[in-house]
Design an enzyme around this catalytic site. Structure first.
Site, PDB file in Angstrom:
ATOM      1  N   ILE A   1       3.691  -7.455   5.622  1.00  0.00           N
ATOM      2  CA  ILE A   1       2.854  -8.543   6.083  1.00  0.00           C
ATOM      3  C   ILE A   1       3.270  -9.895   4.975  1.00  0.00           C
ATOM      4  CG2 ILE A   1       1.139  -8.098   4.352  1.00  0.00           C
ATOM      5  CD1 ILE A   1      -0.854  -9.188   6.662  1.00  0.00           C
TER       6      ILE A   1
ATOM      7  N   LEU B   1      -4.163  -2.409   4.266  1.00  0.00           N
ATOM      8  CA  LEU B   1      -4.880  -3.220   5.423  1.00  0.00           C
ATOM      9  C   LEU B   1      -5.206  -2.187   6.863  1.00  0.00           C
ATOM     10  CD1 LEU B   1      -2.355  -6.212   5.370  1.00  0.00           C
ATOM     11  CD2 LEU B   1      -4.803  -5.992   4.765  1.00  0.00           C
TER      12      LEU B   1
ATOM     13  N   ALA C   1       0.656  -1.064  -0.106  1.00  0.00           N
ATOM     14  CA  ALA C   1       0.149   0.056  -0.057  1.00  0.00           C
ATOM     15  C   ALA C   1       0.941   1.317  -0.044  1.00  0.00           C
ATOM     16  CB  ALA C   1      -0.810  -0.169   1.333  1.00  0.00           C
TER      17      ALA C   1
ATOM     18  N   VAL D   1       7.951   4.616  13.728  1.00  0.00           N
ATOM     19  CA  VAL D   1       6.934   5.790  14.263  1.00  0.00           C
ATOM     20  C   VAL D   1       6.873   5.379  15.843  1.00  0.00           C
ATOM     21  CG1 VAL D   1       4.958   6.866  14.161  1.00  0.00           C
ATOM     22  CG2 VAL D   1       6.130   6.444  12.266  1.00  0.00           C
TER      23      VAL D   1
ATOM     24  N   LYS E   1      -2.559 -14.394 -14.740  1.00  0.00           N
ATOM     25  CA  LYS E   1      -3.682 -15.223 -14.037  1.00  0.00           C
ATOM     26  C   LYS E   1      -4.907 -14.672 -14.907  1.00  0.00           C
ATOM     27  CE  LYS E   1      -6.547 -14.211  -9.860  1.00  0.00           C
ATOM     28  NZ  LYS E   1      -6.733 -13.373  -8.918  1.00  0.00           N
TER      29      LYS E   1
ATOM     30  N   SER F   1       9.578   0.570   8.585  1.00  0.00           N
ATOM     31  CA  SER F   1      10.476   0.124   9.499  1.00  0.00           C
ATOM     32  C   SER F   1      10.810  -1.267   8.975  1.00  0.00           C
ATOM     33  CB  SER F   1       9.839   0.003  10.754  1.00  0.00           C
ATOM     34  OG  SER F   1      10.386  -0.729  11.735  1.00  0.00           O
TER      35      SER F   1
END
Ligand SMILES: Cc1cc2nc3c(=O)[nH]c(=O)nc-3n(C[C@H](O)[C@H](O)[C@H](O)COP(=O)(O)OP(=O)(O)OC[C@H]3O[C@@H](n4cnc5c(N)ncnc54)[C@H](O)[C@@H]3O)c2cc1C
Length: 502
Positions: free
Chosen positions: A50, A338, A20, A190, A83, A44
């Site tokens: 993920i 997310l 994102a 952060v 795909k 970070s």
């Protein structure tokens, strides 16, 4: 460059460098090029990303085309395969499967939709599956792939395609693009979000002591939702009553497939489903399941017993909650990815929702006066769009004909949101589709699901009584032949991938 207005936003801070964050950085750097907007991205490397999110839908190709990137370049940089859709194995009943392709079915007869012709033929005893009329579905089934024709002479020559890509290679590629476009990257955590006036954020404080001020912030911190959820305390609307899966276990494997399928496989299991995503250098796999009905050990064992190759990493558990932040934009902060919400990964919609979020932000980008009309429109459109995707995903569970486990019996019996109930009722009554605003999935996708689950409407289109059946039947035969001939003349998916190396 024209003089910026005194109210213009001058500094934009993106927190988070997953898919994102880097998609937003790349797209906004391109869009606002030369406007004087300074973009900083804080991520970070200690926290990391993920590390899943590798199946896409065709909109991804429009997204990177706007950046000036070609299919070939993106596929090469991200180890991607093509795909053409998703194979749903064992969802309807154990032992049965169908493909949801990106594309259309058949040719309409005047203003009678093709699916009505197919339903009529089926009622008369013709058991040809509707996939025989879809080039996308047939190419997928036969593991074939070539670029679609630019101006297809008939809808039968039409299909769309997306990518399976390595999420971390994709983020790195976009990072290089964004940094070359002037985005400043800071690798730090952060530690604190500093409030400003009137519910806005003034700055973020980093664990190395630095303070990064911004006029506007984008929260891309993943499930943490550090800015929007934690600092601005925007609530979460939970959709688990309709989406029973609440955890995943992911594992990457060696790609032992000589003939990689040009589709994602979604294989239904006793209390959830398992994905298989073929990349060029490895495969992505994972099981998505309900923790109420399956233990982590059982889920891991189920996953490991159905892999295409040797695991490359230890299986990793990822708990999640399906739902959305009640507002995606609050004060001077928008959440993407997310951090804004999550619908389980079936149908691979999360990256597509990041794209539409970015598009909306480009259109509604505020100045420092933060006119509330902009946030209101952003929030309304985001909410509606996510609800429509939610409904489409719930449909996959609701239509099951499985009754072999408590999970599937629950899914078949559960009440669904009214917006979805109305759609299903109309289909059952007349084989028609309701189209709401902000729908990501078109009627052809809904048709793929209804027919894939063998959900046949009670009533037929009255105009069918007036058509010449023999003529239509001959036309349908020609359609099938046209699709089959095109498929036979198309190279294999493997050959298609090899052309990227030349
Ligand atoms: C099981 C599963 C399968 C999925 N499959 C698909 C799929 O096939 N297709 C699809 O489209 N989507 C899929 N998704 C969703 C997809 O993974 C995400 O939409 C996508 O990866 C974007 O994630 P993100 O960037 O929002 O978050 P993340 O990748 O989690 O990135 C968060 C970023 O924030 C940073 N960060 C967090 N806290 C701090 C802090 N305090 N300071 C600084 N930085 C911080 C992190 O370091 C990281 O860079 C799946 C999701 C799950 C859970």
């Amino acid at each position: 460059m024209t003089e910026a207005s005194p109210h213009s936003i001058r500094s934009l801070v993106i927190v988070g460098g997953g898919t994102a964050g880097w998609m937003a950085a790349a797209a906004l750097a391109k869009h606002f090029h030369g406007s004087g907007l300074a973009i900083t991205l804080v991520e970070s490397s200690e926290i990391g990303t993920i590390g899943v999110g590798e199946a896409t839908i065709p909109t991804i190709r429009r997204f990177y085309a706007k950046l000036g990137l070609t299919d070939e370049a993106v596929m090469r940089e991200t180890g991607a395969t093509a795909k053409l859709g998703i194979l749903f194995q064992d969802w309807r009943r154990v032992g049965e499967g169908f493909i949801h392709p990106f594309g259309l079915y058949g040719q309409d007869h005047g203003d009678i939709g093709f699916h009505h012709l197919w339903l009529q033929a089926r009622a008369a005893g013709d058991d040809t599956p509707i996939s025989a009329y879809s080039l996308g579905a047939m190419l997928a089934e036969k593991h074939r792939m070539a670029l679609p024709q630019v101006n297809p002479p008939t809808p039968l020559a039409t299909f769309d395609w997306a990518l399976h890509l390595d999420a971390s290679l994709f983020a790195q590629y976009l990072r290089r693009y964004a940094e070359a476009s002037g985005v400043t990257r800071i690798d730090a955590k952060v530690a604190q979000v500093e409030p400003g006036e009137r519910g806005a954020i003034a700055a973020v404080r980093l664990d190395d002591g630095r303070r990064i001020e911004g006029d506007f912030f984008i929260d891309c911190t993943g499930f943490r939702s550090l800015l929007l959820g934690e600092a601005l305390e925007v609530g979460f609307e939970d959709w688990s009553e309709w989406l029973p899966c609440d955890a995943a276990i992911a594992v990457q494997t060696e790609n032992a497939l000589d003939d990689p399928p040009p589709y994602t496989r979604a294989h239904a299991k006793s209390a959830g489903w398992q994905w298989r995503i073929p990349l060029r250098h490895r495969a992505g796999n994972g099981i998505v399941y309900s923790r109420k009905l399956m233990s982590e050990d059982e889920a891991t064992a189920t996953l490991l017993s159905d892999l295409p190759g040797k695991p490359l990493i230890e299986p990793r558990a990822i708990p999640f909650r399906s739902g959305r932040r009640t507002r995606a934009w609050a004060g001077n902060c928008v959440a993407l990815g997310l951090a804004a919400g999550f619908l389980e990964p079936l149908e691979s919609t999360s990256i597509a929702l990041i794209e539409t979020g970015i598009e909306r932000l480009k259109e509604l980008f505020p100045d420092r006066r933060l006119n509330p009309a902009l946030a209101e429109e952003f929030n309304d459109a985001t909410a509606r769009e996510m609800e429509r995707v939610r409904d489409f995903i719930i449909l996959h569970y609701k239509l099951t004909r499985r009754d072999d486990t408590a999970f599937w019996r629950h899914c078949a019996a559960m009440p669904v949101p009214d917006t979805l109930r109305r759609k299903i009722e109309l289909w059952d009554a007349r084989g028609e589709f309701i189209r709401y605003r902000w729908e990501m999935f078109h009627p052809a996708s809904w048709l793929a699901m209804y027919t894939g689950f063998d959900r046949i409407p009670e009533g037929a289109n009255r105009a069918l009584d007036g058509i010449d059946r023999a003529k239509v039947s001959a036309a349908m035969k020609r359609m099938r032949e046209s699709v089959a001939n095109t498929v036979a003349a198309t190279p294999s998916h493997r050959q298609f991938l090899e052309t990227l190396d030349r």
